[in-house]
Design an enzyme around this catalytic site. Structure first.
Site, PDB file in Angstrom:
ATOM      1  N   GLY A  11      51.979  22.867   3.400  1.00  9.15           N
ATOM      2  CA  GLY A  11      53.121  22.192   4.017  1.00  9.15           C
ATOM      3  C   GLY A  11      54.426  22.732   3.460  1.00  9.15           C
ATOM      4  N   ARG A  82      56.369  11.272   1.048  1.00 11.53           N
ATOM      5  CA  ARG A  82      56.973   9.940   1.163  1.00 11.53           C
ATOM      6  C   ARG A  82      57.777   9.800   2.433  1.00 11.53           C
ATOM      7  NH1 ARG A  82      60.431   7.542  -3.540  1.00 11.53           N
ATOM      8  NH2 ARG A  82      60.941   9.677  -4.106  1.00 11.53           N
ATOM      9  N   HIS A 175      57.053  10.364 -13.266  1.00 10.03           N
ATOM     10  CA  HIS A 175      57.921  10.837 -12.174  1.00 10.03           C
ATOM     11  C   HIS A 175      58.137   9.687 -11.189  1.00 10.03           C
ATOM     12  CE1 HIS A 175      59.806  13.597  -9.466  1.00 10.03           C
ATOM     13  NE2 HIS A 175      58.867  13.500  -8.547  1.00 10.03           N
TER      14      HIS A 175
HETATM   15  N1  APR Z   1      43.285  19.372   2.343  1.00 11.11           N
HETATM   16  C1  APR Z   1      44.220  20.330   2.450  1.00 11.11           C
HETATM   17  N2  APR Z   1      45.479  20.088   2.861  1.00 11.11           N
HETATM   18  C2  APR Z   1      45.771  18.843   3.211  1.00 11.11           C
HETATM   19  C3  APR Z   1      44.845  17.780   3.143  1.00 11.11           C
HETATM   20  C4  APR Z   1      43.553  18.090   2.677  1.00 11.11           C
HETATM   21  N3  APR Z   1      42.607  17.158   2.585  1.00 11.11           N
HETATM   22  N4  APR Z   1      45.467  16.651   3.549  1.00 11.11           N
HETATM   23  C5  APR Z   1      46.728  16.977   3.859  1.00 11.11           C
HETATM   24  N5  APR Z   1      46.915  18.295   3.666  1.00 11.11           N
HETATM   25  C6  APR Z   1      48.109  19.085   3.900  1.00 11.11           C
HETATM   26  C7  APR Z   1      48.858  18.674   5.153  1.00 11.11           C
HETATM   27  O1  APR Z   1      48.240  19.185   6.312  1.00 11.11           O
HETATM   28  C8  APR Z   1      50.227  19.309   4.905  1.00 11.11           C
HETATM   29  O2  APR Z   1      50.329  20.597   5.467  1.00 11.11           O
HETATM   30  O3  APR Z   1      49.060  18.909   2.867  1.00 11.11           O
HETATM   31  C9  APR Z   1      50.297  19.388   3.367  1.00 11.11           C
HETATM   32  C10 APR Z   1      51.415  18.577   2.780  1.00 11.11           C
HETATM   33  O4  APR Z   1      52.598  19.139   3.216  1.00 11.11           O
HETATM   34  P1  APR Z   1      53.877  18.308   3.665  1.00 11.11           P
HETATM   35  O5  APR Z   1      53.438  17.193   4.539  1.00 11.11           O
HETATM   36  O6  APR Z   1      54.882  19.270   4.183  1.00 11.11           O
HETATM   37  O7  APR Z   1      54.354  17.643   2.299  1.00 11.11           O
HETATM   38  P2  APR Z   1      55.198  18.288   1.106  1.00 11.11           P
HETATM   39  O8  APR Z   1      56.630  18.004   1.318  1.00 11.11           O
HETATM   40  O9  APR Z   1      54.777  19.705   0.898  1.00 11.11           O
HETATM   41  O10 APR Z   1      54.716  17.386  -0.100  1.00 11.11           O
HETATM   42  C11 APR Z   1      53.389  17.455  -0.584  1.00 11.11           C
HETATM   43  O11 APR Z   1      54.072  16.985  -2.818  1.00 11.11           O
HETATM   44  O12 APR Z   1      56.142  16.306  -3.615  1.00 11.11           O
HETATM   45  C12 APR Z   1      54.859  15.906  -3.271  1.00 11.11           C
HETATM   46  O13 APR Z   1      55.173  13.648  -2.566  1.00 11.11           O
HETATM   47  C13 APR Z   1      54.887  14.931  -2.134  1.00 11.11           C
HETATM   48  O14 APR Z   1      52.617  14.323  -2.335  1.00 11.11           O
HETATM   49  C14 APR Z   1      53.522  15.086  -1.570  1.00 11.11           C
HETATM   50  C15 APR Z   1      53.210  16.560  -1.790  1.00 11.11           C
END
Ligand code: APR
Length: 308
Positions: A11, A82, A175
């Site tokens: 992501g 979040r 955090h």
């Molecule tokens: N396996 C692999 N990837 C997954 C899974 C899984 N089971 N579940 C969700 N994802 C992927 C989603 O498809 C998405 O592409 O995790 C990615 C998360 O990316 P974003 O939604 O863009 O979130 P992001 O801003 O990168 O934050 C990710 O980091 O800072 C922390 O709080 C935030 O917990 C969050 C994490």
């Protein structure tokens, strides 16, 4: 042989981490995500950018964990970000399932890897990753302190009109909004922050730092911060792969340091090729220790909820 870094979750944070890593030519990179085609597309796009800047690393995207085999470092960012009004702790159970799976799968393919955990609530997720993988505590580190300290440094730089390079800030603790910006140890070119600005301005910076993540969430509305968190990961990857013995604030498993036990918590850690080489201890006042204990209580409560 090149180093290999696998990033679980392609992501915003995961893919931006890949971007910074590739630009620095630090390692071959694997991006894994559950969304079909997305990690492959981002990886290919990034790979196609590298001829322009003359960097030779391989970037691979996959929906399967096999591609991560033999990683030196596994970064876990997979999870739900979040949404406005949501605390990091609201994410606890949903993200625990995701991180459990990511940790179980990656350790199978990379038994020697060091794990950097970003998924929130990250102190708890780092604890979970350590339990699930069964690796020694020094091989799991949570990313938050560099980010929180960078936010504070940015706010001080804006306030004083001084280069960020002159500003050293240390934010410890969990955090969350109870994190502990150590104003007494923070300084501008050696001048304590407490002497460099009026008390009310410093208090405002401390408050803004604590709520720094939420400030970005309320502006973005559909996600959380990713530039600053991802460059913080890259600093940790760099320190580990280059065996720099770099001291940064990060979440480490504590075994009595700062009077805390059996918890992942933000403290100054020394990072090198083995992972966490040492936890550095500041001399803290009773008031500072109280703030740390308060923050630790919140983390411990969430760890307990997972029944590990
Ligand atoms: N396996 C692999 N990837 C997954 C899974 C899984 N089971 N579940 C969700 N994802 C992927 C989603 O498809 C998405 O592409 O995790 C990615 C998360 O990316 P974003 O939604 O863009 O979130 P992001 O801003 O990168 O934050 C990710 O980091 O800072 C922390 O709080 C935030 O917990 C969050 C994490």
């Amino acid at each position: 042989m090149k180093n290999k870094v696998s990033i679980i979750g392609a992501g915003m944070t995961g893919s931006t981490t890949a971007h910074w890593l590739a630009e620095r030519e630090l390692a071959d990179i694997v991006l894994v995500d559950i969304v079909e085609g997305m990690p492959q597309g981002k990886a290919l796009d990034l790979q196609e950018a590298l001829p322009v800047i003359g960097k030779d690393v391989s970037v691979v995207g996959s929906n399967s964990y096999e591609a991560t085999a033999g990683s030196d470092i596994v970064v876990i960012t997979a999870g739900l970000p979040r949404k406005p009004g949501m605390s990091r702790d609201d994410l606890l159970f949903a993200n625990a399932d995701i991180v459990r799976k990511a940790a179980e799968e990656t350790i199978k393919y990379s038994p020697e890897a060091i794990f950097i955990i970003l998924t929130n609530p990250l102190d708890v997720m780092a604890y979970l990753a350590m339990k699930v993988t069964g690796v020694a505590p020094h091989r799991v580190v949570g990313q938050a302190g560099i980010l929180d300290s960078a936010r504070m440094r940015a706010f001080v730089a804006m306030e004083l009109g001084v280069s960020v390079e002159n500003i050293h800030c240390y934010v410890l603790g969990g955090h969350g909004d109870e994190m502990v910006p150590l104003t007494r140890h923070s300084n501008v070119a050696g001048v304590p922050l407490e002497k460099a600005m009026p008390a009310d301005r410093l208090a405002a910076i401390v408050d803004r730092t604590r709520k720094g993540g939420g400030e970005i969430v309320s502006l973005l509305k559909t996600g959380s911060a990713f530039y600053a968190p991802s460059i913080a990961i890259v600093q940790m990857v760099d320190a580990i792969l280059k065996d720099k013995h770099l001291v940064v604030p990060a979440a480490a498993y504590l075994q009595g340091e700062y009077g805390l036990k059996d918890i992942f918590f933000g403290v100054p850690v020394q990072l090198g090729r083995r992972g966490i080489e040492k936890v550095w201890e500041y001399e803290l006042t009773e008031q500072e220790l109280d703030a740390l204990r308060k923050s630790a209580a919140g983390v411990a409560e969430n760890i307990a909820k997972l029944n590990l």
